[in-house]
Design an enzyme around this catalytic site. Structure first.
Site, PDB file in Angstrom:
ATOM      1  CG  PHE A 226      96.396 -49.431  36.585  1.00 28.50           C
ATOM      2  CD1 PHE A 226      97.712 -49.758  36.345  1.00 28.50           C
ATOM      3  CD2 PHE A 226      95.656 -48.858  35.562  1.00 28.50           C
ATOM      4  CE1 PHE A 226      98.296 -49.520  35.111  1.00 28.50           C
ATOM      5  CE2 PHE A 226      96.223 -48.614  34.320  1.00 28.50           C
ATOM      6  CZ  PHE A 226      97.548 -48.943  34.099  1.00 28.50           C
ATOM      7  CE  LYS A 236      97.104 -54.640  58.242  1.00 25.35           C
ATOM      8  NZ  LYS A 236      96.921 -54.872  59.692  1.00 25.35           N
ATOM      9  CB  THR A 261      93.258 -59.898  31.592  1.00 25.11           C
ATOM     10  OG1 THR A 261      93.980 -58.690  31.822  1.00 25.11           O
ATOM     11  CG2 THR A 261      92.458 -59.773  30.315  1.00 25.11           C
ATOM     12  CG  LEU A 503      95.845 -50.817  27.679  1.00 23.68           C
ATOM     13  CD1 LEU A 503      95.596 -49.352  27.980  1.00 23.68           C
ATOM     14  CD2 LEU A 503      96.824 -50.971  26.519  1.00 23.68           C
TER      15      LEU A 503
END
Length: 503
Positions: A226, A236, A261, A503
């Site tokens: 995430f 930036k 990954t 995930l």
């Protein structure tokens, strides 16, 4: 790092939302990197559309000369052949400073596997690096509904989407709880950046602790996921800062390796797998632009081709329950150890990752077991999880429900009879497709890891365009098979490598 999966066959690459999408080069090479033979160069260009497109715009003579002069690192990372732009150069410098394998490392001889850099915890900074003016660090409290909602908003609007801006991952809040609050989770590994004035969450990176095995070596690692940056802030250079910050926090907790990954090549994958997709609702996938209509075929023919029975065929198949946790852990542990790169699950993790809890608002994971009626032994199990994608600005459909093949195992794997294993998996995974269809999923996705090459093509999975590259931070390991051959097709001879589902 998660969200690295391809979203559609035509445009699978993830956007610039994780370290795997920060173009990088291994600038530390002390000798010229090896040149590539033409066939391999052509194959790698297919995995590097940005560089391929750049060459297509050049004069043929100059393009040929530029391609001839490319070394492997440039080809793999897609750096500009006409001179590195500032973004490329920044990435080049960043990855040069990190303890990661180099593209030009020679694995033709036996490799001494192990940590690349020994970390002295006393020398790890107790404070984070300063951010650009106008931004500040925050630690997210995902037990707080408001902060969970903030992360959900950031990911929903700015996380991985396809190159044509048609699809974007849409994680449910239940999924975020499942993925980020696994056993042993640490609040300080849920890192965010806020705008100082508005306090709006504009970037994130997260990690959860786990254990993996690299061949026979067991490692405590952080699974990184995430990494997301608000679209307006992509220039930036926040990604390297976020990576350095979560690395610092992991070091302070005595964790010196990480697994992640990505869909873009960085220095240097330990393995690469390919995505495959099995349509469950072909017509919907066609209408949203996910599945094409093959030349010479018709809609009716495609619907018929992808039809599935309504009833499963495996005797004694049932949903997994709490009473199955110990048996599933035993079966999965033995099965996982067959692979060079695999995940080591304890009992608490089996319960968390595989057992659906009715109190969850949205179901995230589906798991099924086969119980022998006489011995009551669990002989097989399989699982899949739910990850939806938003369909952007479509008049009829607003989402695609995708089931992802998760962990599975069967006692047949230990018989030494690969033909029997193939037959058993064909039956089990076909039942998984039927159950996913009944659960209203539109597509079933799988990689070429585990024993998947035994059934992907026969069960009518279609090849995707994208790769998923596996990386281990601060660890040197010889390449691990990803289930595909030199033509990037599933190959039963290339199995036995990757046994970790990210995930």
């Amino acid at each position: 790092m998660s969200d690295k999966r391809e979203l559609e066959k035509k445009a699978p690459e993830a956007s610039n939302t994780d370290p795997a999408n920060t173009s990088a080069n291994d600038a530390g090479a002390s000798k010229p990197a090896p040149r590539m033979d033409p066939k391999l160069t052509e194959a790698l260009l297919e995995l590097n559309p940005a560089l391929k497109n750049e060459l297509a715009t050049m004069d043929k003579g100059k393009a040929a000369e530029a391609l001839h002069n490319l070394d492997i690192a440039e080809l793999l990372t897609g750096l500009s052949v006409g001179g590195k732009n500032p973004k490329d150069m920044a990435s080049y410098k960043f990855w040069q400073t990190q303890p990661v394998q180099r593209f030009d490392e020679d694995f033709s001889k036996e490799v001494a596997e192990g940590p690349i850099k020994v970390i002295d915890p006393e020398k790890v900074s107790k404070e984070p690096d300063r951010l650009l003016e106008g931004f500040e660090w925050t630690t997210l409290d995902l037990t707080n509904q408001e902060e969970l909602q903030e992360l959900w908003d950031l990911l929903t609007n700015h996380y991985v989407e396809d190159d044509n801006a048609m699809f974007r991952f849409r994680y449910s809040q239940s999924f975020l709880h499942w993925a980020l609050m696994s056993p042993g989770w640490k609040k300080e590994w849920h890192v965010g950046v806020r705008a100082s004035k508005s306090k709006k969450l504009v970037a994130s990176i997260s990690g959860v602790p786990t254990e993996i095995r690299v061949r026979d070596q067991k490692l405590k690692v952080t699974e990184i996921n995430f990494l997301c940056i608000h679209k307006k802030l992509r220039s930036k250079r926040l990604a390297p800062v976020l990576i350095k910050e979560i690395t610092r926090r992991c070091y302070l907790n005595g964790i010196y390796q990480a697994i992640y990954t990505g869909g873009t090549l960085l220095p240097t994958p330990v393995s690469s797998c390919r995505y495959y997709h099995r349509p469950l609702d072909w017509l919907k996938l066609y209408e949203v632009g996910f599945s094409p209509l093959p030349h010479g075929s018709t809609k009716a023919r495609q619907i018929s081709k992808n039809h599935l029975p309504y009833v499963t065929s495996t005797p004694n198949l049932r949903p997994m329950g709490a009473k199955d946790i110990d048996a599933v852990q035993d079966l999965l542990e033995r099965y996982e150890k067959r692979f060079d790169l695999n995940q080591a699950f304890n009992r608490e993790e089996i319960e968390h990752w595989l057992l659906h809890k009715p109190e969850q608002k949205d179901q995230v994971v589906w798991s099924y077991v086969v119980e022998d009626p006489e011995s009551h032994k669990i002989t097989d199990f399989f699982s899949f999880y739910n990850l939806e994608s938003t369909v952007i600005q479509h008049p009829k459909h607003d989402n695609v429900r995708a089931a992802y093949l998760y962990y599975y195992a069967t006692e047949t794997a230990f018989t030494g009879d690969q033909k029997a294993l193939k037959e058993r998996l064909l039956q089990l995974i076909n039942d998984a497709l039927i159950l996913a269809k009944k659960a209203k999923f539109d597509v079933f996705n799988a990689l070429t890891l585990h024993d998947n090459p035994l059934f992907l093509e026969q069960l009518k999975f279609g090849a995707g365009d994208g790769q998923l590259h596996y990386y281990i931070y601060n660890y040197r390991a010889a390449p691990i098979a990803g289930g595909v051959n030199e033509k990037n097709l599933p190959d039963e001879k290339k199995m036995g490598g990757v046994g970790v589902v990210m995930l």
